[in-house]
Motif scaffolding. Sequence first.
Motif, PDB file in Angstrom:
ATOM      1  N   PHE A  59      46.579  50.127  35.996  1.00  0.00           N
ATOM      2  CA  PHE A  59      46.818  51.546  36.261  1.00  0.00           C
ATOM      3  C   PHE A  59      48.000  51.710  37.191  1.00  0.00           C
ATOM      4  O   PHE A  59      48.212  50.894  38.087  1.00  0.00           O
ATOM      5  N   GLU A  60      48.742  52.795  37.011  1.00  0.00           N
ATOM      6  CA  GLU A  60      49.808  53.190  37.932  1.00  0.00           C
ATOM      7  C   GLU A  60      49.160  53.901  39.110  1.00  0.00           C
ATOM      8  O   GLU A  60      48.297  54.761  38.932  1.00  0.00           O
ATOM      9  N   ALA A  61      49.561  53.540  40.327  1.00  0.00           N
ATOM     10  CA  ALA A  61      48.967  54.140  41.524  1.00  0.00           C
ATOM     11  C   ALA A  61      50.039  54.332  42.594  1.00  0.00           C
ATOM     12  O   ALA A  61      50.258  53.463  43.423  1.00  0.00           O
ATOM     13  N   GLN A  62      50.744  55.453  42.532  1.00  0.00           N
ATOM     14  CA  GLN A  62      51.747  55.804  43.542  1.00  0.00           C
ATOM     15  C   GLN A  62      52.804  54.716  43.735  1.00  0.00           C
ATOM     16  O   GLN A  62      53.138  54.339  44.846  1.00  0.00           O
ATOM     17  N   GLY A  63      53.334  54.173  42.648  1.00  0.00           N
ATOM     18  CA  GLY A  63      54.376  53.153  42.720  1.00  0.00           C
ATOM     19  C   GLY A  63      53.852  51.728  42.726  1.00  0.00           C
ATOM     20  O   GLY A  63      54.595  50.793  42.494  1.00  0.00           O
ATOM     21  N   ALA A  64      52.583  51.546  43.008  1.00  0.00           N
ATOM     22  CA  ALA A  64      51.942  50.232  42.922  1.00  0.00           C
ATOM     23  C   ALA A  64      51.146  50.191  41.618  1.00  0.00           C
ATOM     24  O   ALA A  64      51.138  51.159  40.863  1.00  0.00           O
ATOM     25  N   GLU A  65      50.499  49.074  41.361  1.00  0.00           N
ATOM     26  CA  GLU A  65      49.602  48.970  40.208  1.00  0.00           C
ATOM     27  C   GLU A  65      48.258  48.446  40.672  1.00  0.00           C
ATOM     28  O   GLU A  65      48.188  47.638  41.601  1.00  0.00           O
ATOM     29  N   ILE A  66      47.206  48.902  40.028  1.00  0.00           N
ATOM     30  CA  ILE A  66      45.874  48.358  40.225  1.00  0.00           C
ATOM     31  C   ILE A  66      45.500  47.646  38.936  1.00  0.00           C
ATOM     32  O   ILE A  66      45.564  48.236  37.857  1.00  0.00           O
ATOM     33  N   HIS A  67      45.164  46.357  39.042  1.00  0.00           N
ATOM     34  CA  HIS A  67      44.730  45.568  37.892  1.00  0.00           C
ATOM     35  C   HIS A  67      43.237  45.314  38.025  1.00  0.00           C
ATOM     36  O   HIS A  67      42.778  44.791  39.038  1.00  0.00           O
ATOM     37  N   LEU A  68      42.492  45.679  36.993  1.00  0.00           N
ATOM     38  CA  LEU A  68      41.056  45.428  36.929  1.00  0.00           C
ATOM     39  C   LEU A  68      40.837  44.210  36.051  1.00  0.00           C
ATOM     40  O   LEU A  68      41.335  44.160  34.925  1.00  0.00           O
ATOM     41  N   TYR A  69      40.102  43.224  36.567  1.00  0.00           N
ATOM     42  CA  TYR A  69      39.867  41.984  35.833  1.00  0.00           C
ATOM     43  C   TYR A  69      38.387  41.735  35.619  1.00  0.00           C
ATOM     44  O   TYR A  69      37.626  41.661  36.580  1.00  0.00           O
ATOM     45  N   ALA A  70      37.985  41.579  34.356  1.00  0.00           N
ATOM     46  CA  ALA A  70      36.652  41.070  34.064  1.00  0.00           C
ATOM     47  C   ALA A  70      36.705  39.542  34.068  1.00  0.00           C
ATOM     48  O   ALA A  70      35.739  38.878  34.379  1.00  0.00           O
ATOM     49  N   GLN A  71      37.874  38.986  33.726  1.00  0.00           N
ATOM     50  CA  GLN A  71      38.145  37.542  33.760  1.00  0.00           C
ATOM     51  C   GLN A  71      39.604  37.363  34.118  1.00  0.00           C
ATOM     52  O   GLN A  71      40.432  38.213  33.831  1.00  0.00           O
ATOM     53  N   GLY A  72      39.927  36.209  34.701  1.00  0.00           N
ATOM     54  CA  GLY A  72      41.315  35.887  35.016  1.00  0.00           C
ATOM     55  C   GLY A  72      41.775  36.550  36.301  1.00  0.00           C
ATOM     56  O   GLY A  72      40.994  37.140  37.025  1.00  0.00           O
ATOM     57  N   GLY A  73      43.073  36.431  36.568  1.00  0.00           N
ATOM     58  CA  GLY A  73      43.632  36.991  37.796  1.00  0.00           C
ATOM     59  C   GLY A  73      43.092  36.289  39.018  1.00  0.00           C
ATOM     60  O   GLY A  73      42.409  35.280  38.939  1.00  0.00           O
TER      61      GLY A  73
END
Length: 141
Positions: A59-73
Amino acid sequence: MTQTDNLGKYIETYMTKKKLQLKKLIIDVRVEKLDRAISFYRDVLGLTIITKADVWASFEAQGAEIHLYAQGGVDTGFEFRVADIEVAVDVLRGRDVNFYTDKKAPNLQKITDEVIMHFPWGKAVFFKDTEGNELALVEDI
């Protein structure tokens, strides 16, 4: 040594010194149910979805990104997007950063330079800060 000599030496040092160039902050969040988490970040928080894959979303979040991981990362932590991961690794190695790999990471294609993991979407390296928090550098293709 004159001021001009000092200035010339400073410019030469500055121009030849490699710099770490961070492009974007990415916040990683481990989730149990990806679809439920996507609904929350999209519908409740009103964030714009960038990517949705089988096991992760961003997701785009005010110039940053939020990554949601069920696996990996990384389990929980920050990623920094970089323009050239090889240069970034070289700079951080010069600052005594120790990298590690996850040989069981989903979609891992190969590892180069002992620590740079290649995936269909790009490259990544993992390391920890002084407090044991997981961090990553990523370079998208």
